[in-house]
Design a protein around this motif. Sequence first.
Motif: not given
Lengths: 683, 683
Positions: A196, A199-202, A204-205, A207, A257, A327-328, A330, B31, B33-34, B37, B40, B367-370, B378
């Motif tokens: 998106e 969020h690229g590399s991350n 999990r983030g 939206e 997730g 969830p990790d 998964r 662990n 549940i995510i 967020f 942004l 820009r934020r990541a992780f 992030e």
Amino acid sequence: MQNSHFSSMEKINFRTKVLSRHLNQENPTPNSIIQSFPCLSYTPPELSEQSSIFDIKEMRKLMDGHNLVDRDWLFGLMLQSNLFNPIKRGGKVFVQPDYNHSKEQQREITMRRIWYLLEHGVFEKWLTGKGHEDELRKLALLDVVGIFDHSLAIKIGVHFFLWGGAIQFFGTKRHHDKWLKDTENYVVKGCFSMTELGHGSNVRGIETVTTYDSSTGEFVINTPCESAQKYWIGGAANHATHTIVFSQLIIDGKNQGVHAFIAQIRDENGNICPNVRIADCGHKIGLNGVDNGRIWFDNVRVPRENLLNSVADVSPDGKYLTAIKDPDQRFAAFLAPLTSGRVTIAASATYSAKIGLATAIRYSLTRRAFSATPNGPEVLILDYPSHQRRLLPLLAKTYAMSFASNYLKMIYVKRTPAMNKTIHVVSSAFKATTSWHNMRTLQECREACGGQGLKTENRVGQLKGEYDVQSTFEGDNNVLMQQVSKALFGEYVSAKRSKKPFKELGLEHMNNSRPVIPSQLTSSTMRQAQFQNDIFCLRERDLLERFAAEVSLCQSQGKSKEYAFTLNYQLAEDLGRAFSDRAVLHTFLEAEASVTSGSLKNILGLVRSMYALVTLEEDAAFLRYGYLSTDNASMVRKEVANLCSELRPHALSLVSSFGLPDAFLGPIAFNWVEANAWSSEQN
Amino acid sequence: MQNSHFSSMEKINFRTKVLSRHLNQENPTPNSIIQSFPCLSYTPPELSEQSSIFDIKEMRKLMDGHNLVDRDWLFGLMLQSNLFNPIKRGGKVFVQPDYNHSKEQQREITMRRIWYLLEHGVFEKWLTGKGHEDELRKLALLDVVGIFDHSLAIKIGVHFFLWGGAIQFFGTKRHHDKWLKDTENYVVKGCFSMTELGHGSNVRGIETVTTYDSSTGEFVINTPCESAQKYWIGGAANHATHTIVFSQLIIDGKNQGVHAFIAQIRDENGNICPNVRIADCGHKIGLNGVDNGRIWFDNVRVPRENLLNSVADVSPDGKYLTAIKDPDQRFAAFLAPLTSGRVTIAASATYSAKIGLATAIRYSLTRRAFSATPNGPEVLILDYPSHQRRLLPLLAKTYAMSFASNYLKMIYVKRTPAMNKTIHVVSSAFKATTSWHNMRTLQECREACGGQGLKTENRVGQLKGEYDVQSTFEGDNNVLMQQVSKALFGEYVSAKRSKKPFKELGLEHMNNSRPVIPSQLTSSTMRQAQFQNDIFCLRERDLLERFAAEVSLCQSQGKSKEYAFTLNYQLAEDLGRAFSDRAVLHTFLEAEASVTSGSLKNILGLVRSMYALVTLEEDAAFLRYGYLSTDNASMVRKEVANLCSELRPHALSLVSSFGLPDAFLGPIAFNWVEANAWSSEQN
């Protein structure tokens, strides 16, 4: 031993004599009037260079690794069609992707090339095949497509490996039955909406949000804000009819997730579906044959069956069901198709470096510059030791990368669940290492070709823009290398805690005693696989111990493990490189071991020594952490220069062994005088 | 001393706390549940970052060095015209050169931009001006043009600096009177035909031949073979009406070496002149706004007066006349205009690096990541120590390159014949160093921007293709650096022979005793200019001694000096870098000395320490030759990481000081969420 350099010393002596004759011409008259030179003419390196002392066809087999007949068939197929832009230069035909055309034109011709390949059966069994053989054929043909054009390979890769791969890996029988055959035939055109804007590399983030409506049995996919728009989606801007959508899945208000769904984005006539908005990502510095787009979902409804449910499912009445509680884990399962991406990147980066080197080295065997005496002939540029130093170590590294990417392909094709960790770590390391190596090689080759390297039709410079993307897509290289170090740290901690020997990721050498490096290196020691392996292992082992100690120290001071990793990034980077280089060396030694003794094995030994020694020379870590004394480092440096002279006579054969048909190299690799002649201009 | 880090430790502590709060969030639930967020949003770094502790305007003065008002005027002029492609992104206007257009379209718009600049008086006095002020205004305006587009700068540069410069330098009054005013007004459009298909860096080897016909008083210029075709001639393919032709001059059957002639190649209507053939060089990986072409001369006759005769002349009856007997010196005189090329390359490479860094650093501040904890926010990417390590040393080096290129401009503008050697050596070293630095910086910045770095409109990636040419044109960087080492060798031998002190090329430090490096470096020592200067001088001195010894040894074994240079290329390369780095450091210290004490001077000290220490860290020569022990090298490495944290709070102010208007950066440097919003797409 006497035979091991197959009388290479004689050739070196010959070269040295030629060079010194150029440079020390009798009776030089330093200030004499410059005489006019006879006009230049082009001599094919095949005539001017000595014939190969090893079997080039055998070497090519080793380099390509598999499916040589299929590869040659596809090369031929592309040469038969005008769709691949055949141009004539210097009496030869070259095929070339488009340039000097708008991105719109490049995208259309790329799609037409896909139809052509489809019609000719290139994609047969790419998704419906079973077993290693079909998979290897697919990988081989993708290699070949990429040698012609990275855009074409990526456009195909997104459809088959990402869209198709997601259905294979995350889907179940109902998805396989419904989609795989239609994908293979391009009845549907797929894309892969993971990244998106925000969020690229991350991953999990991300939206994007999906909820379930039990009253209709549908999922409802939504882009809640601008940063959630899908971005860089290859195929989305113009052609794709369907996409995998990665999204947070909210069930009963609870976020389960990231999950993957199938959504249609265009109808069969190419009209964008209701509730879907699509925009272009615009012009890029390369890969303009790929139509990267952005997608917004406005409460797009898809049937419940469109959840790719191999990992988790939602029942018709809206219950979340999964066998994987964590969830990790998964989440990790959802990243699996990216592994195939890394496998193909490693291979294609290596082939790209081969195109650059074959072109630059052939040119350097026909281009002369500067005479050392006022009236002396000009010197062939590859006869300059400095030019050898620029290109030949990269040639040796490219051999190493070939073996590494072949190995990666093989473990990927033969994967079992038990190998997941190894495949993840090795594919991360090799993807980063090969793609960095490729960019560096292309840059050096472009400069080594001088201005000709900037001319788009000569390919070398053009490839830089086309392949630049590799260092950040399918995982940013730096992030991937950090993951490698973290995985090694995990192995270390678990081995120490359990007091069990290391048995994964090639770390078995850590069970042995610490290798000892001779205090006075000699040429023959440096060329032994034993020494090379020892010092690579020593570096990896020592850096892993240091890294583990530093991270533990931080943890003992109350810092989190993640923060400790972040602070120790310098060691982490050194360690990642150490792992990757050692793993690459092991694949080289394995390839060498597969060859019976003789000239092929001998030349491989030389190339491997160059790979190992230039790595010792270039990575300051060997000096910094004391694995090499300054005396030994200086011996290594001299040996690299010696290896340059020894490999010089084999440069042509070594690039010929890449098996790249002439038509796929830049015209500057051949008769560039005739190619530039006025008469050629008039045709 | 207490003030010298202007309470930077407080800011570091603050940063460290922010980062560790991200990373060590209380009660992490690994662990759990995510959670989804919040969406942004974009915060301008001007709001989120601390305000500058130094005067940005003052720093910009120091960076740009001269003619700030003229620069801002020209920025404004470009912003006023639609010719410069204003586009709106995220509520701001950006100007951009063309892309996604054919080379033909790019060339035409480039020419139209030149007409616009001409009409508005940009080129006033560029050739008819006198004195330093006019020359500095010209250089400043060329800087600004290049910040918009390298093609536009090169197209203008070829016309004014190469064609115009050749007339100024090689011509005499008759040429000045006839051509300079018409050139300034673009009544004639000039190009510069030096390079041929067969000869680039080795100009002396060109094959074009000119004879004199005393019966008509004309020179007859001829392209005797295909390799003699003029190649890469900027302006030749479409627009140029006239050219300087470099050619061997044969008088009475004797070759007098390379001379320069004026020849017309197109009439006022753009038709190619009789006996001239012109072809296109084709599409390039950058600079497609420049119409590079190839030229063949078929016994083209030009009046005797068209020989640029400042160095040598031919009398009407065909006698060769010259005051410079030595053909080597005569030849050297003909290469003088290339010096101005190297001066402008050094400046433009530095500005290009500034565009890349300003864009990438601003992006990294938004820009934020992780997130380090499952539900934590992030982290801003510039708050990662590893990301700081990627960008902040390059930022410091770019400051150093600014001072170096300003210094080079100044010695060039104030040149006297006595300074020729210095200008040649310094311009060679700085051209190579800045252009390599630029390419490396752009590559790192492009990767640091992730996929956004590949989007052409964001500039960073695009600049790579545009500026790649700099490492090989106006002298291949490797060849130039070899010349530096040879010049240093010459100084060394002559000082030793004459037993006189060193007094040129900044080698005066060799007259002092050998600097001693403390065996245990401390942070405060490492930040002292004295230490930095000492170790840079030690490296240069020691490498020069080693190089001289090796070359002498080869000579004593009967090898020619040239061959000895060729064999010792590794030392020569190390030495070239040592010279250049030391010379750059000296320009930094000079710039610092020009500032009175206070926050500006303090921050400059930090930046200079980063420049010096990262150079120590990156060049393995310091370890290899023992200038740094492994312990000291490890201290240096830690200090680089410390300097990263200390410079982090000033990153925004330091790039703001580049003085680049927002409109000339990539849109990704500003509100990239809004720039990518669907609503923006609809405008």
